[in-house]
Design an enzyme around this catalytic site. Structure first.
Site, short mmCIF file in Angstrom:
data_model
loop_
_atom_site.label_atom_id
_atom_site.label_comp_id
_atom_site.label_asym_id
_atom_site.label_seq_id
_atom_site.Cartn_x
_atom_site.Cartn_y
_atom_site.Cartn_z
N ARG A 138 42.33 42.02 33.51
CA ARG A 138 43.44 42.11 34.45
C ARG A 138 43.41 40.98 35.49
NH1 ARG A 138 45.28 47.81 34.61
NH2 ARG A 138 46.19 47.39 36.66
N TYR A 175 46.28 38.42 36.46
CA TYR A 175 47.33 38.90 37.35
C TYR A 175 46.78 39.15 38.75
CZ TYR A 175 51.23 41.78 39.03
OH TYR A 175 52.29 42.29 39.75
N ASP A 176 45.69 39.91 38.85
CA ASP A 176 45.13 40.27 40.16
C ASP A 176 44.75 39.03 40.96
OD1 ASP A 176 45.32 42.64 38.81
OD2 ASP A 176 43.22 43.22 39.02
N PRO A 210 42.45 50.93 37.63
CA PRO A 210 42.06 51.57 38.89
C PRO A 210 42.11 53.09 38.79
CG PRO A 210 43.62 49.79 39.29
CD PRO A 210 43.58 50.00 37.81
N VAL A 263 55.70 55.02 33.94
CA VAL A 263 56.94 55.80 34.11
C VAL A 263 57.89 55.55 32.95
CG1 VAL A 263 58.99 56.13 35.52
CG2 VAL A 263 56.75 55.95 36.62
#
Length: 318
Positions: free
Chosen positions: A147, A150-151, A279, A193
């Site tokens: 990740r 991006y982070d 996370p 979602v």
């Protein structure tokens, strides 16, 4: 009326932002390379007075002499794939989009004397060891994980924003966006979602990663865009960063149950292995946004899920 550039303007957040800015009578230039953005998201804006689409990759410099980029007042830098399947598909490209992109946008802002807002992310907090997360928390990011493109790219973009502010007096604003959902999400973007709603509407099993106990906070897109615009137009000298998100905290299992309820689905839940570096908990402290912007989210999760499900229902039927 302001002349405003929105990079990533054909994406989920960018297209919703462009629509609001056009409604308010601004001259809007929407720039996007269409990697994750879609012309369908801005189709209703095409041809409207004051709206221009420019196909461009922010990792490449803009021609600041071009007429449409002359005398910009504001720049919203939203360009970057934001869902793990997309940003992990080409991590080098993702990092370049964040780092080269923000340098190009800051140079443009510097030359045009424009105010610039950077759409940063709650991902700068990594897998947080402080809960909930205030802006003062410096995060716990794995710099060599899957990740990190991006982070760390977003963390570097924040660094460049403040360095340009200190060195060249560029007028900057930085927001950290927590999980956001709503109409114009890509049904295939891999976010939780959209995944749940599309699976539920299709009668498929809802895929939950891990045991479903990890938490997120979900902000409806209209609330997020309102906070973004408020931050852009906030008092000079207030740079942020500012958390924008809904402090309501829900487990993935609770979210799946709510999606099943609003869609009327009888889908079963299936559990799969949790991805690396995902996370465990994520929840914003929004006291700074409340104080400085007079902002707080208004749309509850059930209401927002209902609106989002209706959008996807129409999209899938079409």
């Amino acid at each position: 009326m302001s002349k405003i550039l929105v990079t990533g303007g054909a994406g989920f957040l960018g297209s919703n932002l462009c629509a609001r800015l056009v409604r308010e009578g601004n001259e809007v230039i929407c720039a996007d390379n269409l990697f994750t953005g879609s012309l369908d998201n801005i189709r209703e804006l095409m041809g409207q007075p004051g709206f221009t689409f420019l196909e461009h990759d922010v990792a490449e410099p803009f021609d600041v002499q071009a007429d449409q980029l002359d005398q910009l007042d504001q720049i919203y830098n939203l360009a970057c794939p934001a869902s793990p399947p997309y940003y992990q598909s080409d991590p080098v490209k993702t990092a370049k989009t964040s780092v080269f992109g923000i340098i190009n946008m800051l140079e443009l802002a510097r030359r045009c004397h424009a105010r610039i807002l950077q759409a940063s992310t709650s991902e700068v907090y990594g897998d947080p060891q402080v809960h909930p997360q205030p802006e003062s928390y410096r995060g716990s990011v794995n710099p060599i994980g899957i990740r990190a493109c991006y982070d760390e790219g977003k963390r570097m973009a924040e660094t460049m924003m403040f360095d340009y502010h200190r060195m060249y007096d560029v007028d900057i604003k930085v927001i950290r966006i927590f999980n956001t959902y709503g109409p114009k999400m890509n049904p295939k973007d891999g976010r939780v979602v959209s995944n749940f709603i599309v699976q539920a509407l299709r009668g498929e099993d809802l895929t939950i990663y891990g045991d479903g106990s990890q938490t997120r906070s979900f902000c409806y897109v209209d609330d997020l865009i309102d906070g973004m615009v408020r931050m852009m137009n906030s008092a000079e000298g207030f740079c942020g960063p500012v958390n924008l998100g809904n402090p309501g905290e829900f487990t993935m299992l609770e979210l799946a149950q709510k999606v099943a309820a609003v869609t009327g689905s009888r889908s079963q839940f299936v559990f799969k292995e949790l991805p690396s570096d995902d996370p465990v908990r994520r929840k914003p402290v929004i006291e700074l946004a409340e104080k400085e912007l007079g902002w707080e989210p208004k749309v509850g999760l059930e209401e927002g899920l209902g609106k989002t499900a209706e959008y996807f229902r129409e999209l899938l039927n079409a």
